[in-house]
Design an enzyme around this catalytic site. Structure first.
Site, PDB file in Angstrom:
ATOM      1  N   ALA A 185       1.018  -1.276  -0.022  1.00  0.00           N
ATOM      2  CA  ALA A 185      -0.112   0.032  -0.099  1.00  0.00           C
ATOM      3  C   ALA A 185       1.048   1.272   0.091  1.00  0.00           C
ATOM      4  O   ALA A 185       1.889   1.109   0.638  1.00  0.00           O
ATOM      5  CB  ALA A 185      -0.952  -0.002   1.640  1.00  0.00           C
ATOM      6  N   GLY A 187       0.421  -5.054   0.807  1.00  0.00           N
ATOM      7  CA  GLY A 187      -1.112  -4.892   0.174  1.00  0.00           C
ATOM      8  C   GLY A 187      -0.963  -5.536  -1.136  1.00  0.00           C
ATOM      9  O   GLY A 187      -1.931  -6.210  -1.797  1.00  0.00           O
ATOM     10  N   GLU A 192      -1.483  -9.118  -0.365  1.00  0.00           N
ATOM     11  CA  GLU A 192      -2.842  -9.565   0.038  1.00  0.00           C
ATOM     12  C   GLU A 192      -3.815  -9.371  -1.085  1.00  0.00           C
ATOM     13  O   GLU A 192      -5.041 -10.098  -1.135  1.00  0.00           O
ATOM     14  CB  GLU A 192      -3.164  -8.313   0.914  1.00  0.00           C
ATOM     15  CG  GLU A 192      -2.494  -8.476   2.254  1.00  0.00           C
ATOM     16  CD  GLU A 192      -2.592  -7.357   3.233  1.00  0.00           C
ATOM     17  OE1 GLU A 192      -3.035  -7.345   4.374  1.00  0.00           O
ATOM     18  OE2 GLU A 192      -2.051  -6.193   2.914  1.00  0.00           O
ATOM     19  N   GLU A 246       4.847  -5.276   7.067  1.00  0.00           N
ATOM     20  CA  GLU A 246       4.132  -4.034   7.752  1.00  0.00           C
ATOM     21  C   GLU A 246       4.611  -3.835   8.961  1.00  0.00           C
ATOM     22  O   GLU A 246       4.601  -2.602   9.590  1.00  0.00           O
ATOM     23  CB  GLU A 246       2.517  -4.396   7.878  1.00  0.00           C
ATOM     24  CG  GLU A 246       1.869  -4.106   6.677  1.00  0.00           C
ATOM     25  CD  GLU A 246       1.634  -5.447   5.748  1.00  0.00           C
ATOM     26  OE1 GLU A 246       0.951  -5.439   4.732  1.00  0.00           O
ATOM     27  OE2 GLU A 246       2.275  -6.400   6.025  1.00  0.00           O
TER      28      GLU A 246
END
Length: 258
Positions: free
Chosen positions: A65, A109, A112, A132
């Site tokens: 992300a 992300g 994911e 993360e």
């Protein structure tokens, strides 16, 4: 809709969606997620698209992300705005199959997002990770939940707590990806798999996707009952009659999605 962060091509009943933020290694920001959701919804409603392939670049599927998007946000901002919930809900609601074709980095992300797809084909250079923790946060798009279901508690804990990357061969061994192929053949393999799916009865394809996904959301007994009832219901379709007739007559089935 004109897209700035993704590229969409539809050919031979396959919707190819390419993440296209090369300067940011395809990091997921609000614009990219919004455009991706729109493209997937369009493919869902487009009769010319029977399967979807989602990919990035050779260097990165998606490197996470976008930290620039999140850096200044507070708890109130992300909680009240329910960061990532709308996009992830829209992605997993797509009923047509989505194949992730992953090369290079699929981190945070990006990992994911790949796991939200129905299966992953990766190149030998692929690297998966949930780093993360290095930023003082946790995964927020399924990295502690889907990853644990896919590869087990021990490996998921290892990746989430240390932030280490998982190479392609390990990802295949532990079931995160369905197959590993040479980098130059990645898109050929992914498109060939999508092409095989596109030849099938779309009613049956969607039903099987729902059956497999149900296995993660209920008990074995309830999942088997769901599977059997959907199996029974497919005998009401013309595609079932055609498929079995074609087998008996030793010819290719001509499915009509009804």
């Amino acid at each position: 809709m004109a897209y700035e962060t993704i590229i969409v091509e539809i050919e031979d009943h396959i919707a190819l969606v390419t993440l296209n933020r090369p300067d940011a290694l395809n990091a997921l920001n609000d614009q990219l997620l919004s455009e991706l959701c729109d493209a997937l919804a369009s493919a869902q409603s487009n009769d010319k698209a029977r399967c979807i392939v989602l990919t990035g670049s050779e260097k990165a599927f998606a490197a996470g992300a976008d930290i620039n998007m999140m850096n200044s946000k507070s708890f109130v901002d992300v909680f009240a705005g329910d960061l990532f919930t709308e996009a992830s809900d829209k992605i997993i609601a797509i009923r047509k199959p989505i194949i992730a074709a992953v090369s290079g980095y699929a981190l945070g992300g990006g990992c994911e997002l790949a796991m939200m797809c129905d299966f992953i084909i990766c190149s030998e250079t692929a690297k998966f990770g949930q780093p993360e923790i290095n930023l003082g946060v946790s995964p927020g798009l399924g990295g502690t939940q889907r990853l644990t279901r896919f590869i087990g508690k021990s490996k998921a804990m290892d990746m989430n707590l240390t932030g280490r990357f998982m190479e392609a061969d390990e990802a295949e061994r532990c079931g995160l990806v369905s197959r590993v192929v040479p980098t130059k053949k990645l898109m050929d393999e992914a498109m060939a798999a999508a092409g095989k799916i596109a030849e099938k009865s779309m009613i049956t394809v969607v039903a099987i996707k729902e059956m497999v996904n149900r296995s993660y959301e209920t008990t074995l007994r309830e999942g088997i009952l769901f599977e059997r009832r959907v199996f029974h219901s497919l005998f009401a379709t013309e595609d079932q009659k055609e498929g079995m007739a074609a087998f008996m007559e030793k010819r290719e089935a001509q499915f009509r999605d009804n």
